[in-house]
Design a protein around this motif. Structure first.
Motif, PDB file in Angstrom:
ATOM      1  N   ALA A 535       0.778  -1.325  -0.032  1.00 11.84           N
ATOM      2  CA  ALA A 535       0.030   0.017  -0.153  1.00 11.84           C
ATOM      3  C   ALA A 535       0.919   1.573  -0.001  1.00 11.84           C
ATOM      4  O   ALA A 535       0.798   1.953  -0.238  1.00 11.84           O
ATOM      5  N   ASP A 536       1.725   1.000   0.798  1.00 10.80           N
ATOM      6  CA  ASP A 536       2.402   1.987   0.595  1.00 10.80           C
ATOM      7  C   ASP A 536       3.155   3.120  -0.198  1.00 10.80           C
ATOM      8  O   ASP A 536       3.716   3.825  -1.050  1.00 10.80           O
ATOM      9  N   LEU A 537       3.854   1.285  -1.037  1.00  7.76           N
ATOM     10  CA  LEU A 537       4.223   1.995  -2.406  1.00  7.76           C
ATOM     11  C   LEU A 537       3.567   2.210  -3.351  1.00  7.76           C
ATOM     12  O   LEU A 537       3.764   3.126  -3.885  1.00  7.76           O
ATOM     13  N   LEU A 538       2.730   1.810  -3.327  1.00  7.27           N
ATOM     14  CA  LEU A 538       0.957   1.825  -4.167  1.00  7.27           C
ATOM     15  C   LEU A 538       1.520   3.955  -3.873  1.00  7.27           C
ATOM     16  O   LEU A 538       0.896   4.462  -5.184  1.00  7.27           O
ATOM     17  N   LEU A 539       0.809   3.957  -2.873  1.00  6.50           N
ATOM     18  CA  LEU A 539       0.795   5.969  -3.059  1.00  6.50           C
ATOM     19  C   LEU A 539       0.904   5.966  -3.082  1.00  6.50           C
ATOM     20  O   LEU A 539       1.102   7.329  -3.762  1.00  6.50           O
ATOM     21  N   ARG A 540       2.595   6.100  -2.711  1.00  6.80           N
ATOM     22  CA  ARG A 540       4.100   6.749  -3.067  1.00  6.80           C
ATOM     23  C   ARG A 540       3.783   7.296  -5.032  1.00  6.80           C
ATOM     24  O   ARG A 540       4.247   8.154  -5.300  1.00  6.80           O
ATOM     25  N   GLY A 541       3.753   5.462  -5.507  1.00 12.88           N
ATOM     26  CA  GLY A 541       4.382   5.724  -7.245  1.00 12.88           C
ATOM     27  C   GLY A 541       2.580   6.428  -7.649  1.00 12.88           C
ATOM     28  O   GLY A 541       3.539   7.434  -8.379  1.00 12.88           O
ATOM     29  N   LEU A 542       2.024   6.481  -7.172  1.00  9.33           N
ATOM     30  CA  LEU A 542       0.479   6.917  -7.507  1.00  9.33           C
ATOM     31  C   LEU A 542       1.226   8.971  -7.583  1.00  9.33           C
ATOM     32  O   LEU A 542       0.060   9.563  -8.184  1.00  9.33           O
ATOM     33  N   ALA A 543       1.361   9.151  -6.597  1.00 10.43           N
ATOM     34  CA  ALA A 543       1.564  10.247  -6.261  1.00 10.43           C
ATOM     35  C   ALA A 543       3.085  11.415  -7.049  1.00 10.43           C
ATOM     36  O   ALA A 543       2.219  12.177  -7.819  1.00 10.43           O
ATOM     37  N   THR A 544       3.353  10.134  -7.479  1.00 10.57           N
ATOM     38  CA  THR A 544       4.648  10.938  -8.338  1.00 10.57           C
ATOM     39  C   THR A 544       4.745  10.833  -9.191  1.00 10.57           C
ATOM     40  O   THR A 544       4.410  11.845  -9.624  1.00 10.57           O
ATOM     41  N   ARG A 545       3.191   9.360  -9.774  1.00  8.58           N
ATOM     42  CA  ARG A 545       3.047   9.944 -11.137  1.00  8.58           C
ATOM     43  C   ARG A 545       2.539  11.417 -10.991  1.00  8.58           C
ATOM     44  O   ARG A 545       2.262  11.766 -12.375  1.00  8.58           O
ATOM     45  N   LEU A 546       1.443  11.563 -10.454  1.00 13.82           N
ATOM     46  CA  LEU A 546       0.734  12.819 -10.412  1.00 13.82           C
ATOM     47  C   LEU A 546       1.545  14.509 -10.361  1.00 13.82           C
ATOM     48  O   LEU A 546       0.846  15.355 -10.887  1.00 13.82           O
ATOM     49  N   HIS A 547       1.982  14.261  -9.806  1.00 15.46           N
ATOM     50  CA  HIS A 547       3.231  15.286  -9.367  1.00 15.46           C
ATOM     51  C   HIS A 547       4.203  15.433  -9.727  1.00 15.46           C
ATOM     52  O   HIS A 547       4.171  16.203 -10.215  1.00 15.46           O
ATOM     53  N   ASP A 548       4.916  14.310 -10.647  1.00 13.70           N
ATOM     54  CA  ASP A 548       5.923  15.173 -10.808  1.00 13.70           C
ATOM     55  C   ASP A 548       5.970  14.015 -12.347  1.00 13.70           C
ATOM     56  O   ASP A 548       5.715  14.954 -13.580  1.00 13.70           O
ATOM     57  N   ASP A 549       6.285  13.510 -13.060  1.00 19.40           N
ATOM     58  CA  ASP A 549       5.834  12.505 -14.482  1.00 19.40           C
ATOM     59  C   ASP A 549       6.012  10.856 -14.496  1.00 19.40           C
ATOM     60  O   ASP A 549       6.132  10.210 -12.909  1.00 19.40           O
ATOM     61  N   HIS A 550       5.319  10.804 -15.655  1.00 22.85           N
ATOM     62  CA  HIS A 550       4.766   9.304 -15.358  1.00 22.85           C
ATOM     63  C   HIS A 550       5.956   8.620 -15.046  1.00 22.85           C
ATOM     64  O   HIS A 550       6.212   7.334 -14.510  1.00 22.85           O
ATOM     65  N   PRO A 551       7.484   8.185 -16.141  1.00 22.43           N
ATOM     66  CA  PRO A 551       8.832   7.865 -15.803  1.00 22.43           C
ATOM     67  C   PRO A 551       9.345   7.583 -13.980  1.00 22.43           C
ATOM     68  O   PRO A 551       9.313   6.895 -13.682  1.00 22.43           O
ATOM     69  N   SER A 552       8.658   8.342 -13.665  1.00 18.62           N
ATOM     70  CA  SER A 552       9.592   8.575 -12.578  1.00 18.62           C
ATOM     71  C   SER A 552       8.600   7.829 -11.437  1.00 18.62           C
ATOM     72  O   SER A 552       9.375   6.732 -10.764  1.00 18.62           O
TER      73      SER A 552
END
Length: 960
Positions: A535-552
């Protein structure tokens, strides 16, 4: 399997029941299966006002079915706060079969009845256990279960009986319920409403019960003013004089029969001696099983046993059971017609004689009802009762105990009100939960950050029960910020729920956007880079997708999916850590002390949704399916049916993409069955639009899209459903060759760029842009697709990229790209897209006059599309094949078209090797129902074994 025997019309005519012969015939028809769809067994709800004759009909019904084993119970108002009390009475004769139940069912039912400790009773596992017990008991002899006064059942028993009633299909079990109106849990069960007797029947009843002459005009007036209520008619024959009935004396201006009859009954009670009235009040306040306690309490109050005689002589108590009221309205009139001080007196007497070890819950409630003001000791007893109720799976009792404990508590009021709200949510009662939360908020102090966060979280969950998304992200974000330093695990859970709401909802003016929420997630001190729970990986990953960029975000999202799908996951999305240092289980919050706990399976709903978004965003079909399968398995094992329903719908989407349309349809239907069994509003139509679009069902797809726009987007603010509908319309328009329309739909989704749909729609924009001549849109989508496919690196991503490059390449390079796309997508489980690549490749070859090569691709594409049921795409492939000079073979109608929905579900599972007992558990039906449906399937398809069944059903399209 034992079949019900018919009840003859001659036997029915011999029943001496004035004016109710037709109703009895209808009820008997339900019992014998004559009016129950899909075979014998079933449930019916008999409704009507007090005194209308429901109990009389139930008694007569039992006498018309001598071939049945009959078990009969009635709801009692004083028992309504004790979870599963009525169900225990109904199942008591069958508990010797407890050991034959599957372990999860046996443990849940045992916990519900207090037979085992350490296990929480999930209502739906209890329901399945009850269904299995009843169906098993009916194998030797048909079973008739009669339940009267369902309006006074405890909510847990009502939910279970409604669940059982909706799941009865092929069992030799008939469930007949009776109540004043249709209580909410029984929606979906056939209703037979009783009204007053017709004038002629009313006159017959009056004449049969009048000692002397009955004047016709008097009879007509009595029938009119009572509305034909049989009990009112009978009471009047005893209230009016012989002269009044014969017409020689005038009737009073108003006949003494108030509408609900309670006031009439209360007048009869008040005519009794004082000690008799007190004894009646004591009997009304006690539970039916507290017979000994009643007499001991009466002794404490100095009331002799013979004080019951006047009530028996007046027809208020039954002669057979001196502590039983002749009619439930008497009990209600006695209790609620008494003064509050008198009620407290009898409750105090009952509390004094109730064993605190054998019946602590009842003693605590009696003490609470006898208390005025604050009392910490009584509040403590209620807390202990709430813990006991929670262990027994009784959220209604738990909520009642906690709410009353909070009211009586000098301290710790907020956690108790909050725990009561949680219990109300577990019961599916958001309105009562909101009321408890309102009380909690009035008690909050400035230093109660953790409690305030819990209140906000619970209030948002109550909103989500009504599908209201507006404002939820902002509230959860504020709550997470307030506890980020003091309780990081709690903060992360708040952020998970808030992120799911932010991504799904469209917000509105001033609302927290998904991008703002993502920025706050990444800045939160609760989110540690070392956290590796799924769940923590999912939270950080989707937040990164929205705030930074898709590749990150791709590495994080892939790790999350891998963690969810791994054998080590074990169903612990948060890594097995505690739910928070003080939340529902720690001393600071008080959780266990106050009988509270996290609602089972709640986490599974947002996690299943976010895992779908992650898998779509990185084109990881294997990871997405594995994660969803694990979440579904965990939900099934723990009885978290809300999470299971969501996971089943997500699994069905993966089946659509795998070209298994029959299996997808079965998955959607299973999810709908769960929604119906839980009495929840189904939203499968919002998900099934993808199946409709790929199936080429144009009118249904457009109707579903319109419904999604109106209900889910406009009314509930769920814009993710809106984007999914647009993406599905793009697929439909493309299959029909309407490329400008396809581009218009897909472009909106691309511009919003939500996780999941924003990535998955890119290839639609490329194809529709190229075909409609909008090369600018196609190039924009291709550029984004190239960046994201490179980061993802999955065959699904690279296969779509190769196809889109082929669409935009010159002839020198296009063929290599098409061949690469066919090869890469052929290695995935996304069969729909693999078939589309072959179709486009074949069409490209045909336009270049390379007919032999074109035929190979188009023939394969047609076979794939036709096999899965993608009608419009199959027609495109057929037309292309015809242009090469070859005619495609016409596909015959599938063999399972004659099967009903439930038969098709059972057939697919049986053909897949699932045993009958496991099919029953999975579909929440009994084993005998599985056998019943399989027998019909075998007859319809002309097979004699599961092996033959597998060969008849089309494996690619229909087997799960």
């Amino acid at each position: 399997m034992t079949e019900h025997l018919p009840v003859s019309a001659r036997a029915l005519r011999r029943v001496p029941l004035v004016g109710r012969h037709e109703e009895l015939r209808v009820l008997a028809g339900h019992v014998t299966g004559a009016q129950v769809q899909d075979g014998p067994g079933g449930a019916v709800l008999l409704t009507g006002e007090p005194g209308i004759g429901k109990t009389r009909l139930l008694d007569r019904l039992a006498g018309t079915c001598p071939e049945h084993r009959v078990v009969q119970i009635a709801g009692v108002r004083s028992e309504a706060r004790f979870g599963f009390a009525a169900l225990h009475g109904l199942l008591r004769p069958f508990l010797d079969g407890l050991d034959t139940l599957p372990p999860p069912q046996r443990e849940a039912l045992g916990a519900a009845f207090g037979l085992v400790s350490g296990t929480v009773a999930d209502r739906y596992l209890v329901g399945l256990a009850a269904l299995t017990l009843l169906a098993g008991a009916a194998t030797a002899r048909p079973l008739l279960a009669l339940v009267d006064d369902v309006q006074w059942l405890d909510p847990e028993s009502a939910d279970v009986l409604a669940f059982v009633g909706r799941c009865l299909h092929g069992d030799a079990v008939a469930l007949v319920l009776a109540g004043r109106d249709r209580p909410g849990p029984f929606d979906g069960i056939p209703v037979l409403s009783l009204t007053g007797l017709p004038p002629a029947d009313a006159r017959d009843l009056l004449a049969a019960n009048s000692a002397g002459r009955l004047d016709p005009a008097v009879a007509d007036r009595i029938a009119a003013e009572t509305g034909g209520n049989p009990l009112a008619l009978l009471r009047l024959t005893r209230t009016l004089t012989a002269e009044q009935l014969s017409g020689t004396a005038p009737l009073p201006p108003a006949l003494p029969v108030p509408g609900p009859l309670r006031a009439h009954f209360l007048r009869r009670v008040r005519a009794l001696p004082a000690e008799t009235r007190t004894l009646l009040l004591l009997m009304a306040a006690a539970a039916p099983q507290e017979s000994a306690e009643r007499w001991r309490a009466a002794g404490c109050l100095g009331i002799p046993a013979h004080a019951a005689d006047p009530a028996t002589a007046a027809g208020i108590l039954t002669r057979e059971h001196a502590t039983g009221f002749r009619h439930p309205v008497f009990r209600s009139a006695v209790y609620w017609g008494a003064e509050a001080a008198d009620r407290r007196l009898v409750h105090a007497a009952l509390a004094a004689v109730t064993d605190p070890v054998r019946a602590p819950d009842r003693r605590a409630w009696h003490r609470a009802e006898a208390t005025v003001g604050l009392d910490a000791e009584v509040a403590g007893e209620l807390e202990a009762a709430a813990r006991h109720a929670r262990a027994g799976g009784g959220p209604a009792a738990q909520a009642a105990f906690l709410f009353r404990a909070a009211e009586l508590s000098p301290t710790d009021r907020v956690p108790r009100f909050l725990a009561a709200a949680r219990a109300h949510l577990a019961l599916g009662n958001p309105a009562s939960a909101q009321a408890a939360l309102d009380r909690a908020e009035t008690e909050l102090g400035p230093g109660d950050a953790l409690l305030r966060a819990r209140v906000r979280q619970t209030r948002t969950r109550a909103d989500l029960y009504s599908a209201r998304l507006t404002g939820i992200p902002a509230r959860l974000l504020d709550a997470a910020r307030s506890v980020a330093e003091s309780d990081a695990p709690l903060a992360r859970r708040l952020l998970i729920e808030g992120l799911a709401a932010a991504v799904v909802g469209h917000g509105g003016p001033g609302a927290t956007t998904p991008y703002e929420f993502a920025a706050a997630v990444l800045a939160s001190p609760a989110l540690r880079p070392t956290d590796s729970a799924p769940a923590d990986l999912l939270l950080r990953g989707l937040a990164t997708r929205l705030h930074d960029d898709h590749p990150s975000a791709v590495p994080l999202l892939k790790r999350a999916l891998q963690a969810f799908g791994s054998e080590e996951f074990g169903g612990e999305p948060y890594g097995g850590e505690p739910f928070g240092d003080g939340a529902f289980g720690g001393e600071e919050f008080g959780g266990e002390e106050f009988g509270g706990e996290e609602e089972p399976g709640w986490d599974g709903v947002p996690l299943a949704v976010l895992a779908l978004f992650a898998a779509e965003d990185v084109w990881d079909d294997a990871g997405g399916r594995a994660a969803c399968s694990r979440l579904a398995g965990h939900a099934r094992d723990t009885g978290a049916l809300g999470a299971l329903q969501t996971a089943l719908m997500v699994q069905a989407l993966w089946d659509v993409r795998a070209g298994r349309f029959g299996s997808a349809r079965s998955g959607f239907e299973e999810a709908a069955e769960l929604a119906a069994a839980m009495d929840l509003p189904p939203h499968g139509a919002a998900q099934q639009i993808e199946l409709l679009a790929w199936s080429g069902r144009e009118a249904e797809t457009r109707a579903a899209a319109a419904g999604i726009a109106e209900v889910w987007v406009r009314q509930h603010g769920n814009d993710d459903f809106g984007d999914r509908a647009r993406a599905c319309l793009a697929v439909l328009e493309t299959s029909l060759g309407r490329y400008p329309q396809a581009l218009a739909c897909a472009r909106v989704v691309m511009e919003k760029d939500r996780p999941g749909t924003g990535t998955r729609v890119l290839h639609e924009v490329v194809e529709a842009g190229v075909r409609s001549g909008d090369h600018r849109a196609a190039k924009q989508a291709l550029a984004r697709l190239e960046e994201r496919a490179a980061a993802s690196g999955t065959p699904w991503a690279k296969g779509l990229l190769a196809r889109c490059r082929a669409l935009m390449a010159d002839d020198e390079h296009a063929e290599a790209y098409y061949a690469e796309s066919v090869e890469l997508l052929g290695r995935t489980g996304i069969v729909t897209e693999a078939a589309r690549s072959r179709l486009l490749y074949g069409e490209w070859l045909r336009r270049r006059k390379r007919r032999d090569r074109a035929r190979d691709q188009l023939r394969t594409a047609h076979r794939m599309f036709a096999g899965m049921g993608a009608v419009a795409f199959a027609e495109r492939a057929r037309a292309g094949l015809a242009a090469t000079g070859e005619q495609a073979r016409t596909r015959t109608e599938p063999a399972d078209r004659a099967l009903t929905r439930r038969e098709r579900e059972v057939a697919r599972l049986a053909a897949g090797g699932v045993m009958n007992a496991d099919i029953a558990v999975r579909l929440f039906i009994s084993v005998s129902t599985v056998e019943y449906h399989l027998g019909k399937v075998f007859r319809k398809l002309g097979v004699t074994s599961r092996r033959h069944l597998t060969s008849v059903l089309d494996a690619e399209a229909r087997l799960p």
